[in-house]
Motif scaffolding. Structure first.
Motif, PDB file in Angstrom:
ATOM      1  N   GLU A   1      -6.104  -5.240  -7.269  1.00  0.00           N
ATOM      2  CA  GLU A   1      -6.605  -3.933  -6.422  1.00  0.00           C
ATOM      3  C   GLU A   1      -5.305  -3.164  -6.052  1.00  0.00           C
ATOM      4  O   GLU A   1      -4.316  -3.805  -5.238  1.00  0.00           O
ATOM      5  N   ARG A   2      -5.255  -1.941  -6.353  1.00  0.00           N
ATOM      6  CA  ARG A   2      -3.985  -1.197  -5.879  1.00  0.00           C
ATOM      7  C   ARG A   2      -4.336  -0.404  -4.827  1.00  0.00           C
ATOM      8  O   ARG A   2      -3.289   0.146  -4.011  1.00  0.00           O
ATOM      9  N   ASP A   3      -5.547  -0.043  -4.380  1.00  0.00           N
ATOM     10  CA  ASP A   3      -6.074   0.843  -3.349  1.00  0.00           C
ATOM     11  C   ASP A   3      -6.048   0.010  -2.119  1.00  0.00           C
ATOM     12  O   ASP A   3      -6.901  -1.064  -1.894  1.00  0.00           O
ATOM     13  N   GLU A   4      -5.395   0.438  -1.123  1.00  0.00           N
ATOM     14  CA  GLU A   4      -5.190  -0.553   0.319  1.00  0.00           C
ATOM     15  C   GLU A   4      -6.570  -0.886   0.877  1.00  0.00           C
ATOM     16  O   GLU A   4      -6.903  -1.631   1.406  1.00  0.00           O
ATOM     17  N   HIS A   5      -7.073   0.475   1.077  1.00  0.00           N
ATOM     18  CA  HIS A   5      -8.385   0.548   1.665  1.00  0.00           C
ATOM     19  C   HIS A   5      -9.432  -0.426   1.088  1.00  0.00           C
ATOM     20  O   HIS A   5      -9.840  -1.373   1.800  1.00  0.00           O
ATOM     21  N   ARG A   6      -9.458  -0.398  -0.191  1.00  0.00           N
ATOM     22  CA  ARG A   6     -10.534  -1.273  -1.103  1.00  0.00           C
ATOM     23  C   ARG A   6     -10.163  -2.541  -0.879  1.00  0.00           C
ATOM     24  O   ARG A   6     -10.865  -3.593  -0.784  1.00  0.00           O
TER      25      ARG A   6
ATOM     26  N   ASP B   1      -0.415  -2.444  -8.237  1.00  0.00           N
ATOM     27  CA  ASP B   1      -0.926  -1.821  -9.395  1.00  0.00           C
ATOM     28  C   ASP B   1      -1.020  -2.811 -10.409  1.00  0.00           C
ATOM     29  O   ASP B   1       0.050  -3.332 -10.770  1.00  0.00           O
TER      30      ASP B   1
END
Length: 214
Positions: free
Chosen positions: A85-90, A113
């Motif tokens: 997963e590349r999105d820090e929040h998710r 990424d």
């Protein structure tokens, strides 16, 4: 696709048993925050396929909040899931839910990424299954990067390859949707012609491609 496929999809969803409280919470969060998790009918079909194959290792491209990783680990008692997963929040949300599901020992989440962290996966390879469910415009790139980590006879699953049916439309007014539909059409055609794999496309959920590595 049948003309009344939406009604059929809703009917099938009504027959699916309720998920546990944690999964129900995740499904509600996905609706509230517009997090792209796999459609219910699609993931139920995929899980049944995985139960039939009983893989020991799965690589997932696109963790989001960890919903599909958790569902795969819960459906398969002996599987190890590695997900990117590349999105820090998710990524943080996924870790939170995986911990609550008591699956931290069987799900590893890699932050980064997927186009750039391929070398980190060499430690985990080979995989029995590769599940691609991230940026649709990058599907072919993801395939090229991670296909070498899939064993011979392994399975590659590509989700969302029918893009709400837009891949079959000749004219699409929304330019962004039109561009994405073109990319997915190219990917589907390339996948079906790839002689190193035997591929079948199923009109389930948002469309699933199943590619068996020869």
């Amino acid at each position: 696709m049948l003309p009344n496929d939406h009604k059929i999809n809703t009917y099938i969803e009504s027959l699916i048993p309720n998920r546990n409280d944690l999964l129900t919470e995740m499904e509600q969060l996905a609706r509230d925050q517009q997090v792209p998790i796999m459609e219910l009918v699609g993931i139920e079909a995929m899980l049944q396929l995985l139960r039939m194959n009983q893989p020991h290792s799965i690589l997932e491209i696109g963790t989001a909040i960890g919903y599909s990783a958790i569902r795969m680990a819960q459906a398969l008692e002996n599987v190890k899931v590695v997900t990117i997963e590349r999105d820090e929040h998710r990524y943080s949300q996924a870790l939170h839910y995986i911990e609550r599901a008591n699956l931290g020992n069987r799900i590893d989440v890699i932050f980064g990424d997927a186009l750039q962290v391929g070398e980190q996966l060499e430690f985990y390879a080979p995989f029995d299954v590769l599940f691609i469910d991230a940026a649709k415009g990058q599907y072919e790139n993801f395939f090229h990067i991670y296909e070498p980590f899939v064993r011979s006879g392994g399975l590659i699953i590509s989700d969302n390859i029918l893009f709400r049916g837009l891949v079959a439309e000749e004219s699409i007014e929304n330019k962004n949707h039109a561009g994405m539909a073109r990319k997915l059409r190219r990917y589907n055609e390339w996948l079906m012609k790839n002689e190193q794999f035997t591929t079948t496309i199923l009109p389930i959920g948002d469309g699933i491609a199943l590619s068996i590595k020869k």
